[in-house]
Design an enzyme around this catalytic site. Structure first.
Site, mmCIF file in Angstrom:
data_model
loop_
_atom_site.group_PDB
_atom_site.id
_atom_site.type_symbol
_atom_site.label_atom_id
_atom_site.label_comp_id
_atom_site.label_asym_id
_atom_site.label_seq_id
_atom_site.Cartn_x
_atom_site.Cartn_y
_atom_site.Cartn_z
ATOM 1 N N GLU A 26 -6.342 -1.290 -6.804
ATOM 2 C CA GLU A 26 -5.620 -0.327 -7.285
ATOM 3 C C GLU A 26 -4.810 -1.373 -8.302
ATOM 4 O OE1 GLU A 26 -5.444 3.488 -4.701
ATOM 5 O OE2 GLU A 26 -4.265 2.086 -3.964
ATOM 6 N N SER A 69 0.826 -1.184 -0.302
ATOM 7 C CA SER A 69 -0.120 0.079 0.075
ATOM 8 C C SER A 69 0.917 1.322 0.070
ATOM 9 C CB SER A 69 -0.914 -0.225 1.133
ATOM 10 O OG SER A 69 -0.204 -0.187 2.572
ATOM 11 N N HIS A 121 -3.360 -3.833 -5.194
ATOM 12 C CA HIS A 121 -3.569 -3.140 -4.101
ATOM 13 C C HIS A 121 -5.112 -3.496 -3.589
ATOM 14 C CE1 HIS A 121 -4.095 0.304 -1.095
ATOM 15 N NE2 HIS A 121 -3.866 -0.813 -0.259
ATOM 16 N N ASN A 156 -4.288 6.307 -0.864
ATOM 17 C CA ASN A 156 -3.321 6.741 0.209
ATOM 18 C C ASN A 156 -2.901 8.202 0.027
ATOM 19 O OD1 ASN A 156 -3.708 4.744 2.203
ATOM 20 N ND2 ASN A 156 -2.511 3.194 1.178
#
Length: 414
Positions: free
Chosen positions: A174, A141, A162, A212
């Site tokens: 992702e 991540s 991800h 993120n």
């Protein structure tokens, strides 16, 4: 260049999972529910046993709710096999629960702890073991795909997949292309992710990928408010929930783990040249040092009972610097506006940096962060002129972390 394999994405695959912790077991369950065979590997036999138990429990819960049939649960567990080592993961066999001996693994997803040296060593070992047609993916991540595959002989088949936690419930994946990831590998990975019942979003290998990075202000700016005495923990959370968000930033940090959130925040801040807007909060550092890691530790921003439910706000550690008395208190609408403007600004920065296209960023933020609207959708609803004026006012008050993104300036000026 290594072969990328035949287009077998429509049929059952053999998927290897390296790392049998929470994420590895969750990803394995997703693959099993999609009809694939899974070979589960970990350096710890106890971790593999725990992962199998977690998967069995997850499937049992689904069957109990009628989401899957008892026959589907039984079939999924029959397709779950423990791989004692990477050779067994690559080719089958090597264990009492051997699987399709001789059939090479089609896809390996690494879900080990976030340690760059460890991940590099795993990928080098995988390259020496698996077929040249096998796709190699990391569930990282926060770490760079290019950095993980730096020493690989065939980096063109390495990419990021991800998944979000909990993997069986979260819709977003992702799909991250490293600089040397081959186009056909990305296309095949997107098809595989969609075949798992997920919504894949392609993005570039950049710090934090999409969610993120773009969602970082959701927690960082909330922490700044508490640092300055402009708001307290429950009032921030309440303001965001009332605005349509599934939970407030402090509840979110407690759920994810304050140590995990702090580590990701630090990694992104360092990767983006210590940009002031990403500077980690000393409050998080103090909580981690005090062992107040959130729900899993029984204390974080809130205290938690044995049933995992919040029992009230937990006092911050004594080491946290208290704001000066008499600090102005923000109204709920100002709390929401400040966080949303910061997120919109970061979304434009990410798009300007080529991380992903605006529609994909919007989709990722809705699915991966649970936002009621994507940041570009929200910007259009507010009006770009209003967004720029709001950010300019915040920059005058709080400094450079609110400086308008170049891509937003360019569009707003048209």
């Amino acid at each position: 260049m290594a072969a990328v394999g035949p287009p077998v994405d429509g049929g059952p695959l053999v998927v290897g999972i390296v790392g049998a912790g929470t994420m590895g077991a969750g990803i394995a369950q997703v693959c099993l529910q999609a009809g694939h065979t899974v070979r589960l590997n970990d350096v710890s036999p106890q971790a593999v046993a725990g992962g199998r138990a977690r998967i069995a429990d997850g499937l049992a819960r689904l069957a109990g709710r009628g989401a899957i049939s008892a026959a589907a649960r039984t079939s999924a567990l029959r397709r779950l096999h423990e791989a004692a080592d990477l050779s067994a993961l690559a080719h089958g066999g090597g264990h009492a629960r051997a699987t399709r001996a001789g059939r090479p693994v089609d896809l390996v997803i690494e879900a080990a702890v976030e340690d760059l040296a460890l991940k590099r060593s795993i990928f080098l070992a995988l390259e020496a073991t698996v077929s040249s047609a096998t796709l190699l993916a990391t569930n990282t991540s926060a770490l760079s795909i290019d950095a993980i595959g730096r020493d690989a002989e065939h980096p063109e088949r390495i990419l990021g997949l991800h998944f979000f936690n909990p993997a069986p419930r979260m819709a977003l994946v992702e799909v991250v292309a490293g600089e040397r990831t081959a186009g056909p590998v990305m296309q095949r990975a997107l098809r595989i992710a969609a075949g798992l019942g997920k919504t894949p979003v392609a993005c570039a290998d950049a710090p934090g990928f999409i969610v993120n990075r773009v969602n970082r202000p959701f927690t960082i700016e909330a922490l700044r408010m508490v640092e300055a005495g402009e708001a307290d923990v429950p009032s921030v959370d309440r303001a965001l929930v009332e605005a349509g968000y599934p939970m407030g930033p402090f509840t979110l940090m407690d759920l994810v783990g304050i140590d995990v959130n702090y580590a990701v925040a630090t990694a992104i801040w360092q990767a983006l040249e210590a940009a002031e807007r990403f500077r980690p909060s000393p409050i998080q550092a103090a909580l981690v040092a005090a062992g107040m890691l959130g729900r899993k530790a029984g204390r974080g921003f809130y205290g938690y009972g044995a049933d995992g439910r919040a029992t009230g706000v937990a006092p911050l550690p004594a080491s946290v610097e208290r704001p000066a008395p008499g600090s102005p208190v923000l109204a709920a609408e100002d709390v929401v506006a400040r966080l949303e403007l910061a997120i919109i600004n970061e979304a434009y920065r990410a798009a300007g940096d080529g991380v992903a296209d605006p529609p994909d960023i919007d989709l990722a933020m809705r699915l991966g962060a649970g936002h009621p609207t994507g940041p570009f959708e929200r910007a259009r609803a507010l009006g770009l002129g209003s967004v720029v004026r709001g950010l300019a006012a915040l920059e005058r008050r709080y400094g450079e972390r609110y400086r308008v993104a170049p891509a937003l300036w360019q569009i707003a000026a048209v």
